[in-house]
Structures are given as structure tokens and as C-alpha cells.
Write a protein that holds these residues in place. Structure first.
Motif, PDB file in Angstrom:
ATOM      1  N   LEU A   1       3.366  10.213   3.729  1.00  0.00           N
ATOM      2  CA  LEU A   1       2.110   9.189   3.579  1.00  0.00           C
ATOM      3  C   LEU A   1       2.852   7.159   4.615  1.00  0.00           C
ATOM      4  CD1 LEU A   1       2.052   8.931  -0.115  1.00  0.00           C
ATOM      5  CD2 LEU A   1       0.699   9.718   1.291  1.00  0.00           C
TER       6      LEU A   1
ATOM      7  N   LYS B   1      -8.920   5.543   0.596  1.00  0.00           N
ATOM      8  CA  LYS B   1      -8.833   6.747   2.118  1.00  0.00           C
ATOM      9  C   LYS B   1      -6.824   6.221   2.309  1.00  0.00           C
ATOM     10  CE  LYS B   1     -11.512   8.502   4.552  1.00  0.00           C
ATOM     11  NZ  LYS B   1     -12.204   8.709   5.765  1.00  0.00           N
ATOM     12  N   ILE B   2      -6.440   6.855   2.865  1.00  0.00           N
ATOM     13  CA  ILE B   2      -4.974   7.475   3.311  1.00  0.00           C
ATOM     14  C   ILE B   2      -4.161   7.697   3.864  1.00  0.00           C
ATOM     15  CG2 ILE B   2      -2.935   7.438   1.973  1.00  0.00           C
ATOM     16  CD1 ILE B   2      -3.867   7.972  -0.510  1.00  0.00           C
ATOM     17  N   ASP B   3      -3.491   6.721   5.288  1.00  0.00           N
ATOM     18  CA  ASP B   3      -2.864   7.259   6.083  1.00  0.00           C
ATOM     19  C   ASP B   3      -1.849   7.695   5.905  1.00  0.00           C
ATOM     20  OD1 ASP B   3      -4.673   6.224   8.056  1.00  0.00           O
ATOM     21  OD2 ASP B   3      -3.766   3.768   7.402  1.00  0.00           O
TER      22      ASP B   3
ATOM     23  N   THR C   1       2.242   5.362   7.655  1.00  0.00           N
ATOM     24  CA  THR C   1       1.508   5.564   9.907  1.00  0.00           C
ATOM     25  C   THR C   1       2.435   5.154  10.741  1.00  0.00           C
ATOM     26  OG1 THR C   1      -0.060   4.473   9.815  1.00  0.00           O
ATOM     27  CG2 THR C   1      -0.893   6.733   9.562  1.00  0.00           C
TER      28      THR C   1
ATOM     29  N   ALA D   1      -0.861  10.974  12.819  1.00  0.00           N
ATOM     30  CA  ALA D   1      -1.712   9.668  12.129  1.00  0.00           C
ATOM     31  C   ALA D   1      -3.084  10.440  11.715  1.00  0.00           C
ATOM     32  CB  ALA D   1      -1.588   7.723  12.318  1.00  0.00           C
ATOM     33  N   ILE D   2      -3.432  10.634  10.887  1.00  0.00           N
ATOM     34  CA  ILE D   2      -4.532  10.646   9.969  1.00  0.00           C
ATOM     35  C   ILE D   2      -5.363   9.965   8.966  1.00  0.00           C
ATOM     36  CG2 ILE D   2      -4.766  12.770  10.337  1.00  0.00           C
ATOM     37  CD1 ILE D   2      -4.555  14.610   8.294  1.00  0.00           C
ATOM     38  N   ASN D   3      -5.976   9.825   8.438  1.00  0.00           N
ATOM     39  CA  ASN D   3      -6.559   9.365   7.015  1.00  0.00           C
ATOM     40  C   ASN D   3      -7.141   9.964   6.443  1.00  0.00           C
ATOM     41  OD1 ASN D   3      -8.634   7.719   6.256  1.00  0.00           O
ATOM     42  ND2 ASN D   3      -7.044   5.519   5.983  1.00  0.00           N
TER      43      ASN D   3
ATOM     44  N   ARG E   1       0.638  -1.088   0.113  1.00  0.00           N
ATOM     45  CA  ARG E   1       0.100   0.082   0.102  1.00  0.00           C
ATOM     46  C   ARG E   1       0.735   1.190  -0.263  1.00  0.00           C
ATOM     47  NH1 ARG E   1      -4.971   0.474   2.745  1.00  0.00           N
ATOM     48  NH2 ARG E   1      -5.092   2.181   3.588  1.00  0.00           N
TER      49      ARG E   1
ATOM     50  N   LYS F   1      -8.845  10.282  -0.974  1.00  0.00           N
ATOM     51  CA  LYS F   1      -6.898  10.134  -1.500  1.00  0.00           C
ATOM     52  C   LYS F   1      -6.594  11.230  -2.552  1.00  0.00           C
ATOM     53  CE  LYS F   1      -8.038   7.538  -5.796  1.00  0.00           C
ATOM     54  NZ  LYS F   1      -7.678   6.618  -5.774  1.00  0.00           N
TER      55      LYS F   1
ATOM     56  N   ASP G   1       0.267   3.304   1.440  1.00  0.00           N
ATOM     57  CA  ASP G   1       0.437   3.969   2.798  1.00  0.00           C
ATOM     58  C   ASP G   1       1.212   3.385   4.295  1.00  0.00           C
ATOM     59  OD1 ASP G   1      -1.775   2.845   2.409  1.00  0.00           O
ATOM     60  OD2 ASP G   1      -2.815   4.505   3.325  1.00  0.00           O
TER      61      ASP G   1
END
Length: 129
Positions: free
Chosen positions: A123, A95-97, A125, A104-106, A4, A109, A6
Motif C-alpha cells: 500500500l 479507493k486505495i493506492d 505510492t 502505482a495503481i489506484n 491514510r 478497496k 496508502d
């Protein structure tokens, strides 16, 4: 193999796995080295550490977040011969970390490019609490 975009720590996605079947009879060939990216849609955007096979994002601002994936073609040597090229897929989820200001936020994209440009976010976490 697949990673992935992220899935690791701050623009490092993970490490490509490799093995050498000759290493059982010739232990000196067990040390894989000289990892290379030979091509693919992600060539130039992603990098591989030649000593470890660790995949990272070399140019995060060049990522096209309308895509669902990139591919890189990699090879490695045992010090004697190089492997056949193998394709590694790097997926881009909806959705990307992101690491934003140390947290860390999600996020969607489509919002990631602004975070990369305006905040210097990265990118992934892993290791962020």
C-alpha cells in the motif's frame, strides 16, 4: 494525527509528530525515543519504529477493508518521562493506492486483499513513478 493507509511508501504510512516543551530549557530532552503502540483497534496490525516514530503496516493481510479507519494509541519518551497516550487515526478511503509490479495503481478497496495475497503488492505510492 491522522494518516491514510496508502499515504506513504510501500506499507510505511508516515511519522508521528511529537515535541517536548521542556526541550527549550533542557536540550537533552529534545530527543524523543521509545515510541510505543499501547492499544487501539489497529494494535497488532500497525507498528511504530521505537527510535523514529515511523508508522508502518506490520500485518497487511490482517486489515479489514470493510472498515473506514483504525486507531492506534501511541506514547513516546524524552528519556525521563513518557507522554500521555495519544490517538492516531488511520483512514481507509474507498479507493486505495497500491504498488503493483513496480507501478502505482489506484483500486477499489474491496480489491486490495486479493492484490496483497496474490501479487504481494503493498500500500502507498510515494517514490513510485
Amino acid at each position: 494525527q491522522s494518516f491514510r493507509i496508502d499515504g506513504g511508501a510501500c506499507n510505511v504510512l508516515g511519522t508521528v509528530a511529537g515535541s517536548d516543551p521542556d526541550a527549550a530549557t533542557r536540550p537533552e530532552l529534545a530527543m524523543l525515543q521509545n515510541w510505543k503502540i499501547l492499544g487501539g483497534s489497529g494494535e497488532g496490525i500497525f507498528a511504530v519504529d521505537p527510535a523514529t516514530g515511523s508508522i508502518s503496516i506490520a500485518k497487511p493481510l490482517d486489515i479489514d477493508f470493510t472498515r473506514t479507519s483504525y486507531e492506534i494509541v501511541v506514547s513516546v519518551s524524552d528519556g525521563l518521562k513518557s507522554s500521555e497516550p495519544q490517538t492516531v487515526t488511520i483512514t481507509i478511503p474507498g479507493k486505495i493506492d497500491v504498488v503493483h509490479n513496480g507501478h502505482a495503481i489506484n483500486i477499489a478497496k474491496k480489491a486490495v486483499p486479493a492484490h496483497l495475497r496474490e501479487h504481494g503488492d503493498c500500500l502507498g505510492t510515494v517514490g513510485i513513478r
